[in-house]
Write a protein that holds these residues in place. Structure first.
Motif, PDB file in Angstrom:
ATOM      1  N   MET A  20       0.824  -1.208   0.000  1.00 29.80           N
ATOM      2  CA  MET A  20       0.000   0.000   0.000  1.00 29.80           C
ATOM      3  C   MET A  20       0.861   1.264   0.000  1.00 29.80           C
ATOM      4  O   MET A  20       0.634   2.168  -0.800  1.00 29.80           O
ATOM      5  CB  MET A  20      -0.925   0.007   1.228  1.00 29.80           C
ATOM      6  N   VAL A  45       0.847   4.044  -2.910  1.00 30.25           N
ATOM      7  CA  VAL A  45       0.309   5.363  -2.585  1.00 30.25           C
ATOM      8  C   VAL A  45       1.374   6.457  -2.660  1.00 30.25           C
ATOM      9  O   VAL A  45       1.115   7.549  -3.152  1.00 30.25           O
ATOM     10  CB  VAL A  45      -0.353   5.336  -1.180  1.00 30.25           C
ATOM     11  N   ASP A  94     -10.731   0.407   7.908  1.00 33.14           N
ATOM     12  CA  ASP A  94     -11.137   0.579   6.519  1.00 33.14           C
ATOM     13  C   ASP A  94      -9.875   0.912   5.732  1.00 33.14           C
ATOM     14  O   ASP A  94      -9.299   2.001   5.894  1.00 33.14           O
ATOM     15  CB  ASP A  94     -12.155   1.716   6.441  1.00 33.14           C
ATOM     16  N   VAL A  95      -9.409  -0.003   4.889  1.00 32.51           N
ATOM     17  CA  VAL A  95      -8.138   0.208   4.186  1.00 32.51           C
ATOM     18  C   VAL A  95      -8.208   1.357   3.179  1.00 32.51           C
ATOM     19  O   VAL A  95      -7.184   1.981   2.892  1.00 32.51           O
ATOM     20  CB  VAL A  95      -7.598  -1.085   3.518  1.00 32.51           C
ATOM     21  N   ASP A  96      -9.393   1.669   2.658  1.00 33.53           N
ATOM     22  CA  ASP A  96      -9.518   2.820   1.764  1.00 33.53           C
ATOM     23  C   ASP A  96      -9.240   4.116   2.527  1.00 33.53           C
ATOM     24  O   ASP A  96      -8.565   5.012   2.020  1.00 33.53           O
ATOM     25  CB  ASP A  96     -10.902   2.873   1.109  1.00 33.53           C
ATOM     26  N   VAL A  97      -9.747   4.200   3.748  1.00 32.35           N
ATOM     27  CA  VAL A  97      -9.485   5.376   4.589  1.00 32.35           C
ATOM     28  C   VAL A  97      -8.006   5.407   4.973  1.00 32.35           C
ATOM     29  O   VAL A  97      -7.376   6.465   4.952  1.00 32.35           O
ATOM     30  CB  VAL A  97     -10.395   5.374   5.845  1.00 32.35           C
ATOM     31  N   GLU A 132      -5.510   4.256   3.240  1.00 32.92           N
ATOM     32  CA  GLU A 132      -4.768   4.709   2.066  1.00 32.92           C
ATOM     33  C   GLU A 132      -4.876   6.227   1.889  1.00 32.92           C
ATOM     34  O   GLU A 132      -3.909   6.876   1.511  1.00 32.92           O
ATOM     35  CB  GLU A 132      -5.247   3.992   0.805  1.00 32.92           C
ATOM     36  N   GLU A 133      -6.033   6.786   2.189  1.00 38.50           N
ATOM     37  CA  GLU A 133      -6.176   8.246   2.094  1.00 38.50           C
ATOM     38  C   GLU A 133      -5.338   8.934   3.175  1.00 38.50           C
ATOM     39  O   GLU A 133      -4.749   9.987   2.925  1.00 38.50           O
ATOM     40  CB  GLU A 133      -7.653   8.649   2.198  1.00 38.50           C
ATOM     41  N   ARG A 172      -1.856   8.856   1.741  1.00 37.55           N
ATOM     42  CA  ARG A 172      -1.704   9.807   0.638  1.00 37.55           C
ATOM     43  C   ARG A 172      -1.596  11.243   1.163  1.00 37.55           C
ATOM     44  O   ARG A 172      -0.675  11.985   0.807  1.00 37.55           O
ATOM     45  CB  ARG A 172      -2.897   9.692  -0.323  1.00 37.55           C
TER      46      ARG A 172
END
Length: 147
Positions: free
Chosen positions: A37, A41, A120-123, A125-126, A129
């Protein structure tokens, strides 16, 4: 300049070798997932900092005292008690993202997660980033090329 020398420095230890040696199987699997990740990213190759911190990118700091050095921009360490995540909580967006992250704890300078399945892996990753952008572009300047 003070006589202090930063103890956490980049090493030549291969990151994949370090991750393969993580004892706990869930921590080892999570460390490999975090590595993938962070690479994706940040678009940075990882580097070991000290014996147990995996870092992506770096920045240079200098204090009013004259002490200066380089540090990892963002990264992680698969500690026995939890995953320690660095550089993901200083950006303006962090507070709102942390509300949506899932189960975590905050330390003085890092974020603690027991396992990736708890968040939450999407959070996450944000957070990676925006944290990387903030540390490298807004908070600090990159290290000089000869470092």
């Amino acid at each position: 300049m003070t006589g202090y020398e930063n103890k956490t420095k980049p090493t030549e230890t291969p990151v994949d070798k370090f991750i393969a040696q993580v004892e706990h199987p869930v921590r080892r699997t999570d460390a490999a997932a975090l590595d993938e990740m962070f690479r994706r990213v940040t678009d940075q190759e990882p580097r070991m900092w000290g014996p147990s911190m995996v870092g992506y990118g770096a920045y240079h700091y200098e204090y009013d005292s004259g002490h200066s050095g380089d540090a990892l921009a963002v990264g992680f360490s698969p500690r026995k008690a939890s995953l320690s995540l660095y550089g993901l909580t200083m950006q303006p967006e962090a507070a709102q993202l942390l509300e949506r992250l899932g189960k975590h704890r905050m330390g003085k300078g890092c974020l603690y997660v027991n396992k990736l399945a708890d968040v939450d892996v999407d959070v996450l990753e944000e957070l990676m980033r925006t944290g990387y952008r903030f540390v490298t572009q807004e908070l600090h300047r990159p290290p000089a090329p000869d470092r």
